[in-house]
Design an enzyme around this catalytic site. Structure first.
Site, short mmCIF file in Angstrom:
data_model
loop_
_atom_site.label_atom_id
_atom_site.label_comp_id
_atom_site.label_asym_id
_atom_site.label_seq_id
_atom_site.Cartn_x
_atom_site.Cartn_y
_atom_site.Cartn_z
N ASP A 89 9.24 2.67 1.82
CA ASP A 89 8.05 3.35 2.31
C ASP A 89 7.92 3.02 3.80
O ASP A 89 7.46 1.95 4.17
CB ASP A 89 6.82 2.86 1.53
CG ASP A 89 5.52 3.53 1.99
OD1 ASP A 89 5.50 4.08 3.11
OD2 ASP A 89 4.53 3.49 1.24
N PHE B 112 0.85 -1.19 0.00
CA PHE B 112 0.00 0.00 0.00
C PHE B 112 0.88 1.24 0.00
O PHE B 112 1.75 1.37 0.86
CB PHE B 112 -0.95 0.04 1.20
CG PHE B 112 -1.87 1.23 1.15
CD1 PHE B 112 -3.00 1.24 0.35
CD2 PHE B 112 -1.58 2.38 1.89
CE1 PHE B 112 -3.83 2.35 0.27
CE2 PHE B 112 -2.41 3.50 1.82
CZ PHE B 112 -3.54 3.49 1.01
N LYS C 179 2.63 9.47 8.48
CA LYS C 179 1.83 9.10 9.65
C LYS C 179 2.33 9.62 11.01
O LYS C 179 1.85 10.65 11.48
CB LYS C 179 1.64 7.59 9.68
CG LYS C 179 0.77 7.11 8.50
CD LYS C 179 0.11 5.80 8.75
CE LYS C 179 -1.02 5.57 7.77
NZ LYS C 179 -0.65 4.86 6.54
C1 LIG Z 1 -0.89 5.26 5.15
C2 LIG Z 1 0.14 4.83 4.18
C3 LIG Z 1 0.37 5.56 2.99
C4 LIG Z 1 -0.49 6.73 2.58
O1 LIG Z 1 -0.41 7.80 3.45
P1 LIG Z 1 -1.51 8.97 3.35
O2 LIG Z 1 -1.04 9.98 4.35
O3 LIG Z 1 -2.83 8.38 3.70
O4 LIG Z 1 -1.49 9.49 1.96
C5 LIG Z 1 1.40 5.14 2.17
N1 LIG Z 1 2.17 4.08 2.49
C6 LIG Z 1 1.98 3.37 3.61
C7 LIG Z 1 2.88 2.22 3.91
C8 LIG Z 1 0.95 3.72 4.49
O5 LIG Z 1 0.75 2.97 5.59
#
Ligand SMILES: *Cc1c(COP(=O)(O)O)cnc(C)c1O
Length: 399
Positions: free
Chosen positions: A215, A128, A244
Site C-alpha cells: 500500500d 491504515f 493520494k
Molecule cells: C489515505 C490512505 C488510504 C485511503 O485512501 P482514500 O483515498 O482515503 O480512500 C489507504 N492507505 C493508506 C496508506 C493511506 O494513507
C-alpha cells in the site's frame, strides 16, 4: 443555519479560497504555509500550471465516456505508470480505499484459482488501508472498525516490523495468500520498519507463494525521495496500490500488478464507472511528467533530509521530544504526550500540520517545498512545540 453535512469530520475553523505552490489563502485573505498537502495529495503544490493545463485542455474535449470503450488517456497513463513501476498491468479506481479493494479482490481470486478455499491476507497492527468495509477490516486500528461489525473476514494481523510474527502466522495458517503492508506507516504514526524488512518480507512471500502487496497510497509518488518507497529496498512487489499524490487532488487510485497476479482480474470480475476517466488520467499524466521534469523525487530526498536535520537541531535538548523520524518529505515528530492541540495552534500561526496516532506531529509538505519555506516551517513549528510543552508544564505546576 441547518447543518447539511454529516459530521464525519471535526473541521478546523478555516475555509481556503486559493493556493499557489506551498501557500494557501483563506477567505479572509490570510496566508498559510501548507506542510500537509491535503494529506500527501498535492505533491506538486497548489494550482500547478501543468495540472491546470492538462485539466482545462481535457475538460474542453471529454471528461467521461465509459470503460466499455477504449480511453486513450488511460492507456497512455497505464503505459507510463507500469513502466515506471516495473509492473505489468494496472486497474484505475477513484481513491485509495478503492485501489486496496481491487488488491484484496485480486488476492482472493488469485488464491481461489490456486485451490486455496478460504484465503487470508496478512495485515499489520497500526496499519491504515481505508474506510470501506474490506479496507477498514484490513486496517489495524480499532477506532476505524468500532461499530461497523461484522467485519470482513479473511485478515490475519501481526505486529508491524516483526518478521518472527510473520513466520509464526505462516506456520499456523496454511490459507495465507498475500501480505498487505505499507512501506512506511503513515496514519499509524510515521513508523519506519527496519532497513531489511521489505527484503525479508519479499523472501517470505516467495518462499510461501504469497503475493506481496504494498500500500503505497501515502508513501508513493515521490514522497519518500523515490517515486515509490519500496525502491529504497530494491525489491518489487506483486501488487502495489497508489492514490493520494497520483492526481495532485483530482481523485484517482491505481492497483498495479506484476506476473501472474496481473492476469487475475478479467472481464466482469471488477470495474468502476469513473475509474480511469480521461480527466483524472490527464491529471495523473501531468503529475508524473512534472515529477520527472522538476526532479521532485531528488528534491523530496534533499529537502526532507534538510528539514529533518533542521527540526532535530531546533528541538535538541527537549526531553519531551522522543524522536524526529521519516524519509524524504514524510516526517514525524513524536512527543511524549498527546499533542492534537498543536494543530489548532499551528493554524492560528499560519501553519498547516497534522497530528496522528495522538502523539506524532505529521509533516507531509509538497515536494516543491523551497529551502526558505523549510526554514520557516522549522522556525515556526519548533516555536509552537516549545510553547506547547512550556504551557503544559505551567498548567502542571499550577495544579
Ligand atoms: C489515505 C490512505 C488510504 C485511503 O485512501 P482514500 O483515498 O482515503 O480512500 C489507504 N492507505 C493508506 C496508506 C493511506 O494513507
Amino acid at each position: 443555519m441547518s447543518e447539511p453535512l454529516m459530521a464525519t469530520y471535526k473541521r478546523l475553523p478555516v475555509t481556503f479560497a486559493r493556493g499557489e505552490g506551498a501557500w494557501l489563502w483563506d477567505t479572509e485573505g490570510r496566508r498559510y504555509l501548507d506542510a500537509l498537502s491535503g494529506i500527501a495529495v498535492c505533491g506538486l503544490g497548489h494550482a500547478h500550471p501543468a495540472v491546470r493545463e492538462a485539466l482545462c485542455d481535457q475538460a474542453g474535449s471529454l471528461i467521461h465516456t465509459s470503460n466499455i470503450y477504449r480511453i486513450a488517456a488511460q492507456e497512455v497513463l497505464g503505459e507510463t505508470l507500469t513502466t515506471l513501476a516495473g509492473m505489468d498491468r494496472v486497474f484505475f479506481a477513484n481513491s485509495g480505499a478503492e485501489a486496496n479493494e481491487a488488491a484484496i479482490k485480486l488476492a482472493r481470486l488469485h488464491a481461489h484459482r490456486r485451490g486455496i478455499e478460504s484465503p487470508a491476507i496478512l495485515v499489520m497492527e497500526a496499519s491504515f488501508h481505508g474506510r470501506t468495509l474490506a479496507t477498514l477490516s484490513a486496517t489495524g486500528n480499532r477506532k476505524v472498525q468500532a461499530g461497523f461489525e461484522p467485519l470482513v473476514q479473511g485478515f490475519v494481523r501481526v505486529p508491524y516490523n516483526d518478521l518472527a510474527a510473520v513466520e509464526s502466522a505462516a506456520a499456523l495458517r496454511p490459507n495465507l495468500a498475500a501480505v498487505l503492508v505499507e512501506p512506511i506507516q503513515g496514519e499509524g504514526g510515521i513508523n519506519l520498519p527496519a532497513d531489511d524488512y521489505l527484503v525479508r518480507l519479499r523472501e517470505l512471500c516467495d518462499r510461501h507463494g504469497w503475493l506481496l502487496m504494498l500500500d503505497e497510497i501515502q508513501t508513493g509518488m515521490g514522497r519518500t525521495g523515490r517515486l515509490f518507497a519500496h525502491q529504497h529496498a530494491e525489491i518489487r512487489p506483486d501488487v502495489m496500490t497508489l492514490a493520494k499524490g497520483l492526481g495532485n487532488g483530482v481523485p484517482i487510485g491505481a492497483c498495479l500488478a506484476r506476473g501472474p497476479a496481473a492476469e487475475v482480474l478479467g472481464p466482469g470480475s471488477h470495474g468502476s464507472t469513473f475509474g480511469g476517466n480521461p480527466l483524472a488520467c490527464r491529471a495523473a499524466q501531468a503529475v508524473l511528467r512534472t515529477i520527472a521534469d522538476e526532479h521532485l523525487c531528488e528534491r523530496a530526498a534533499e529537502m526532507g533530509a534538510y528539514l529533518q536535520a533542521g527540526l532535530r537541531r531546533a528541538l535538541a535538548g527537549l526531553p519531551e521530544v522522543c524522536e524526529v523520524r521519516g524519509r524524504g518529505l514524510m516526517i514525524g515528530i513524536e512527543l511524549d504526550r498527546p499533542c492534537g492541540d498543536l494543530v489548532g495552534l499551528a493554524l492560528e500561526a499560519g501553519l498547516l500540520i497534522n497530528v496522528t496516532a495522538e502523539r506524532v506531529i505529521r509533516l507531509l509538505p509538497p515536494l516543491i517545498l523551497a529551502r526558505d519555506q523549510a526554514d520557516l516551517l522549522v522556525a515556526e513549528l519548533s516555536r509552537l512545540i516549545r510553547d506547547f510543552l512550556g504551557g503544559a508544564e505551567r498548567t502542571g505546576a499550577e495544579v
